[in-house]
Design an enzyme around this catalytic site. Structure first.
Site, mmCIF file in Angstrom:
data_model
loop_
_atom_site.group_PDB
_atom_site.id
_atom_site.type_symbol
_atom_site.label_atom_id
_atom_site.label_comp_id
_atom_site.label_asym_id
_atom_site.label_seq_id
_atom_site.Cartn_x
_atom_site.Cartn_y
_atom_site.Cartn_z
ATOM 1 N N LYS A 121 13.598 0.727 11.555
ATOM 2 C CA LYS A 121 12.699 1.295 12.567
ATOM 3 C C LYS A 121 12.880 0.475 13.827
ATOM 4 O O LYS A 121 13.002 -0.749 13.759
ATOM 5 C CB LYS A 121 11.242 1.138 12.115
ATOM 6 C CG LYS A 121 10.760 2.203 11.185
ATOM 7 C CD LYS A 121 9.231 2.099 11.074
ATOM 8 C CE LYS A 121 8.785 2.527 9.693
ATOM 9 N NZ LYS A 121 7.559 1.919 9.243
ATOM 10 N N ARG A 162 1.026 1.246 -6.768
ATOM 11 C CA ARG A 162 0.839 -0.094 -7.341
ATOM 12 C C ARG A 162 -0.542 -0.220 -7.978
ATOM 13 O O ARG A 162 -1.526 0.286 -7.432
ATOM 14 C CB ARG A 162 0.968 -1.175 -6.264
ATOM 15 C CG ARG A 162 2.343 -1.288 -5.667
ATOM 16 C CD ARG A 162 2.417 -2.554 -4.796
ATOM 17 N NE ARG A 162 3.599 -2.540 -3.976
ATOM 18 C CZ ARG A 162 3.587 -2.565 -2.633
ATOM 19 N NH1 ARG A 162 2.442 -2.620 -1.970
ATOM 20 N NH2 ARG A 162 4.716 -2.548 -1.965
ATOM 21 N N HIS A 222 -6.769 -2.653 5.438
ATOM 22 C CA HIS A 222 -5.519 -1.941 5.751
ATOM 23 C C HIS A 222 -5.174 -1.039 4.566
ATOM 24 O O HIS A 222 -4.789 -1.511 3.498
ATOM 25 C CB HIS A 222 -4.408 -2.974 6.006
ATOM 26 C CG HIS A 222 -3.058 -2.381 6.278
ATOM 27 N ND1 HIS A 222 -2.431 -2.460 7.512
ATOM 28 C CD2 HIS A 222 -2.211 -1.694 5.485
ATOM 29 C CE1 HIS A 222 -1.262 -1.848 7.451
ATOM 30 N NE2 HIS A 222 -1.103 -1.376 6.237
ATOM 31 N N HIS A 251 1.040 -7.852 5.202
ATOM 32 C CA HIS A 251 0.396 -7.047 6.271
ATOM 33 C C HIS A 251 -0.263 -7.952 7.325
ATOM 34 O O HIS A 251 -1.175 -7.520 8.026
ATOM 35 C CB HIS A 251 -0.725 -6.138 5.709
ATOM 36 C CG HIS A 251 -0.254 -5.034 4.824
ATOM 37 N ND1 HIS A 251 -0.971 -4.640 3.727
ATOM 38 C CD2 HIS A 251 0.821 -4.228 4.874
ATOM 39 C CE1 HIS A 251 -0.347 -3.634 3.123
ATOM 40 N NE2 HIS A 251 0.743 -3.375 3.807
ATOM 41 N N GLY A 258 -2.775 1.716 3.623
ATOM 42 C CA GLY A 258 -1.597 2.588 3.740
ATOM 43 C C GLY A 258 -1.127 2.910 2.336
ATOM 44 O O GLY A 258 -1.921 2.904 1.406
ATOM 45 N N ASN A 304 12.593 -3.376 12.795
ATOM 46 C CA ASN A 304 12.040 -3.551 11.450
ATOM 47 C C ASN A 304 13.095 -3.024 10.474
ATOM 48 O O ASN A 304 13.234 -1.827 10.276
ATOM 49 C CB ASN A 304 10.732 -2.765 11.331
ATOM 50 C CG ASN A 304 10.101 -2.906 9.956
ATOM 51 O OD1 ASN A 304 10.690 -3.487 9.042
ATOM 52 N ND2 ASN A 304 8.914 -2.378 9.813
ATOM 53 N N GLU A 353 -7.272 4.969 8.936
ATOM 54 C CA GLU A 353 -7.384 5.595 10.261
ATOM 55 C C GLU A 353 -7.735 7.080 10.168
ATOM 56 O O GLU A 353 -8.341 7.629 11.082
ATOM 57 C CB GLU A 353 -6.042 5.468 11.017
ATOM 58 C CG GLU A 353 -5.725 4.048 11.410
ATOM 59 C CD GLU A 353 -4.276 3.861 11.847
ATOM 60 O OE1 GLU A 353 -3.644 4.851 12.274
ATOM 61 O OE2 GLU A 353 -3.777 2.727 11.756
ATOM 62 N N ARG A 368 -3.960 12.065 0.751
ATOM 63 C CA ARG A 368 -4.368 13.388 1.268
ATOM 64 C C ARG A 368 -4.524 14.374 0.125
ATOM 65 O O ARG A 368 -5.490 15.148 0.074
ATOM 66 C CB ARG A 368 -3.321 13.934 2.240
ATOM 67 C CG ARG A 368 -3.596 13.550 3.659
ATOM 68 C CD ARG A 368 -2.427 13.889 4.520
ATOM 69 N NE ARG A 368 -1.266 13.085 4.116
ATOM 70 C CZ ARG A 368 -0.265 12.786 4.910
ATOM 71 N NH1 ARG A 368 -0.235 13.249 6.126
ATOM 72 N NH2 ARG A 368 0.731 12.038 4.492
ATOM 73 N N ARG A 384 10.652 -7.934 12.567
ATOM 74 C CA ARG A 384 9.679 -8.090 11.487
ATOM 75 C C ARG A 384 10.407 -8.769 10.324
ATOM 76 O O ARG A 384 11.489 -8.337 9.919
ATOM 77 C CB ARG A 384 9.172 -6.730 11.047
ATOM 78 C CG ARG A 384 8.231 -6.857 9.881
ATOM 79 C CD ARG A 384 8.074 -5.566 9.155
ATOM 80 N NE ARG A 384 7.151 -5.760 8.039
ATOM 81 C CZ ARG A 384 7.179 -5.025 6.946
ATOM 82 N NH1 ARG A 384 8.063 -4.066 6.817
ATOM 83 N NH2 ARG A 384 6.321 -5.250 5.981
ATOM 84 N N VAL A 443 -4.642 5.760 5.566
ATOM 85 C CA VAL A 443 -5.912 6.239 5.027
ATOM 86 C C VAL A 443 -7.081 5.728 5.877
ATOM 87 O O VAL A 443 -7.995 6.490 6.226
ATOM 88 C CB VAL A 443 -6.091 5.784 3.556
ATOM 89 C CG1 VAL A 443 -7.373 6.348 2.978
ATOM 90 C CG2 VAL A 443 -4.896 6.186 2.711
ATOM 91 N N GLU A 489 1.670 -2.756 14.676
ATOM 92 C CA GLU A 489 2.425 -3.967 14.364
ATOM 93 C C GLU A 489 3.562 -4.197 15.363
ATOM 94 O O GLU A 489 3.864 -5.331 15.723
ATOM 95 C CB GLU A 489 2.980 -3.881 12.930
ATOM 96 C CG GLU A 489 1.877 -4.041 11.890
ATOM 97 C CD GLU A 489 2.194 -3.425 10.536
ATOM 98 O OE1 GLU A 489 2.078 -2.192 10.414
ATOM 99 O OE2 GLU A 489 2.557 -4.170 9.616
HETATM 100 P P1 ADP Z 1 2.827 2.839 4.845
HETATM 101 O O1 ADP Z 1 3.106 2.398 6.251
HETATM 102 O O2 ADP Z 1 2.263 1.774 3.952
HETATM 103 O O3 ADP Z 1 3.924 3.619 4.198
HETATM 104 P P2 ADP Z 1 0.777 4.539 6.024
HETATM 105 O O4 ADP Z 1 -0.020 3.539 6.771
HETATM 106 O O5 ADP Z 1 1.606 5.512 6.773
HETATM 107 O O6 ADP Z 1 1.624 3.870 4.873
HETATM 108 O O7 ADP Z 1 -0.253 5.362 5.094
HETATM 109 C C1 ADP Z 1 0.164 6.320 4.190
HETATM 110 C C2 ADP Z 1 -1.059 6.854 3.464
HETATM 111 O O8 ADP Z 1 -1.971 7.365 4.424
HETATM 112 C C3 ADP Z 1 -0.742 7.988 2.499
HETATM 113 O O9 ADP Z 1 -1.429 7.816 1.278
HETATM 114 C C4 ADP Z 1 -1.298 9.190 3.253
HETATM 115 O O10 ADP Z 1 -1.717 10.183 2.395
HETATM 116 C C5 ADP Z 1 -2.468 8.581 3.955
HETATM 117 N N1 ADP Z 1 -2.975 9.489 4.985
HETATM 118 C C6 ADP Z 1 -2.378 9.904 6.100
HETATM 119 N N2 ADP Z 1 -3.152 10.799 6.741
HETATM 120 C C7 ADP Z 1 -4.259 10.970 5.977
HETATM 121 C C8 ADP Z 1 -5.428 11.784 6.054
HETATM 122 N N3 ADP Z 1 -5.590 12.628 7.060
HETATM 123 N N4 ADP Z 1 -6.344 11.671 5.072
HETATM 124 C C9 ADP Z 1 -6.176 10.847 4.050
HETATM 125 N N5 ADP Z 1 -5.097 10.067 3.911
HETATM 126 C C10 ADP Z 1 -4.162 10.129 4.844
#
Ligand code: ADP
Length: 406
Positions: A14, A240, A207, A179, A209, A7, A334, A285, A90, A332, A385
């Protein structure tokens, strides 16, 4: 069969090496700060982490070094490059052309190049990775797996914007969605877990993130998704804005004297959760922690974030005339029980959705979190992915296909 998944981003790559017998990750890592002083590789094998600092002026040098690590006696997993059967890449944008994963040849490379005007920040570095691997491993087949492909066959009523039709004809301005590999993986997995026939199921995939999108997956096909012409549309994201009245763009350009590039940056990098909290944080978080301490701003931002998601879930239940399952995934989705619970409890009761709070109290695990009598199943499925890319790559190479139909 061993497959390398790559990726390739603008300054990072990655990678994961998988043994497809048992779908095991043999080793993986991240080459970062490519072309920038301080470049390094963070490499992981069997839970152990290794950091290698080394100048990597470009993607080819970085991948050359990655390949050396894969062959390294201590941190690697192969003795010889001939053990790598194929490489899966990817690729962000496949335009309207790629409706599935493809074996990469000259024609595919030209098409990815052609679609760079739609994803100027992503397709060029994706191509750098592909070209570097082709040079370093000339005998090995390469497969492209596109973020847009899963959504590429959504119906016209879902992908056309109500602007003069000529812009679709001239520039292919339409909803593409992103995604796709994640939405495809988690929707399939949810159907498997629930024992549903994927080709007859109605699934909404959420999804969440840093970038976030929702998809309506009906009968195994994406029929709508919240990201649009670019990843800016749809949900409130880390930085965004998601959906807004397009007149705000011209209004702000006039009032603040912004150029198109500045307004692009404003909406993509300074908005969303970050903008709403007056630059406090883009990380959910932090927002959650403060909201739980009754900080009024963070509580409101979490409400806005969840409300937008709930509205899209309602819209997609309507788009599919029903829903069998809702799947939460990515950072988020997960890891945040509170976000999942508040979305379901505060807004989705009318769908007969009931969450089991105890089952919902998990992070990063695959699980059904709705109660037995919930009319719609709600699940957490960690996205993967890389595995999806590796599976597509294996299928294309093993079956000698040129393109894989989803
Ligand atoms: P990307 O791949 O799009 O960069 P991720 O899928 O890694 O993003 O998600 C990042 C987001 O997930 C961040 O906003 C992070 O704060 C959130 N996140 C990770 N762990 C937790 C948690 N325990 N509680 C709430 N949000 C979380």
């Amino acid at each position: 069969m061993k497959i390398l998944v790559v990726n390739s981003g603008s300054s990072s790559i990655k990678y994961q090496l998988l043994d497809m017998d048992g779908e095991k990750v043999l080793c993986k890592g991240l080459a970062e700060r490519i072309g920038i002083p301080g470049s390094r590789i963070v490499h992981k094998k069997s839970g152990e982490k290794f950091i290698f600092e080394k100048p990597m002026p470009n993607h080819e040098e970085a991948l050359k070094y990655v390949l050396e690590l894969l062959k390294d006696e201590k941190v690697g997993a192969i003795k010889d490059y001939t053990e790598i059967d194929a490489v899966g890449h990817r690729v962000v944008h496949g335009g309207e052309k790629f409706v599935g994963s493809v074996l990469i040849d000259e024609e595919v490379i030209n098409a990815i190049e052609e679609f760079s005007y739609l994803a100027p920040l992503h397709n060029p570095p994706n191509l750098m990775g592909i070209k570097a691997i082709m040079k370093l491993l000339p005998e090995v087949p390469n497969v492209g797996v596109f973020d847009t492909a899963f959504h590429a066959k959504m119906p016209e009523k879902a992908f056309l914007y109500a602007i003069p039709y000529e812009y679709y004809e001239k520039y292919k301005v339409r909803r593409y969605g992103f995604h796709g590999t994640s939405h495809r993986y988690v929707s399939r997995r949810a159907a498997e877990i629930l024992g549903l026939d994927y080709s007859k199921a109605k699934i909404i995939t959420v999804h969440l993130g840093n970038g976030a999108s929702i998809a309506a997956v009906k009968n195994g096909k994406s029929v709508d998704t919240s990201m649009g012409f670019t990843p800016l549309e749809g949900l409130v994201m880390g930085t965004r804005s998601g959906d807004l009245d397009p007149s705000i763009v011209t209004f702000l350009m006039e009032k603040e004297g912004l150029t198109s590039e500045e307004v692009y940056t404003l909406l993509n990098k300074k908005s969303g959760v970050y903008g709403l909290t007056k630059q406090f944080s883009s990380d959910m978080r932090d927002i959650e922690d403060k909201a739980l301490e009754n900080d009024p701003v963070c509580r409101l931002v979490l409400d806005i974030y969840e409300y937008r998601i709930a509205k899209y879930i309602g819209a997609y239940a309507a788009a599919m005339n029903g829903v069998d399952a809702i799947v939460f995934t990515a950072g988020v989705g997960e890891n945040s029980p509170i976000t999942r619970e508040e979305i379901c409890e505060n807004y989705l009761g009318y769908l007969g959705i009931k969450i089991d709070k105890e089952k919902n109290n998990i992070k990063g695990e695959e699980r059904i979190i709705s109660t037995q009598d919930s009319k719609v199943s709600v699940l957490v499925v960690p996205t993967n992915e890389e595995l999806m890319i590796a599976r597509d790559t294996k299928e294309i190479v093993e079956k000698g296909l040129k393109q894989l139909e989803y």
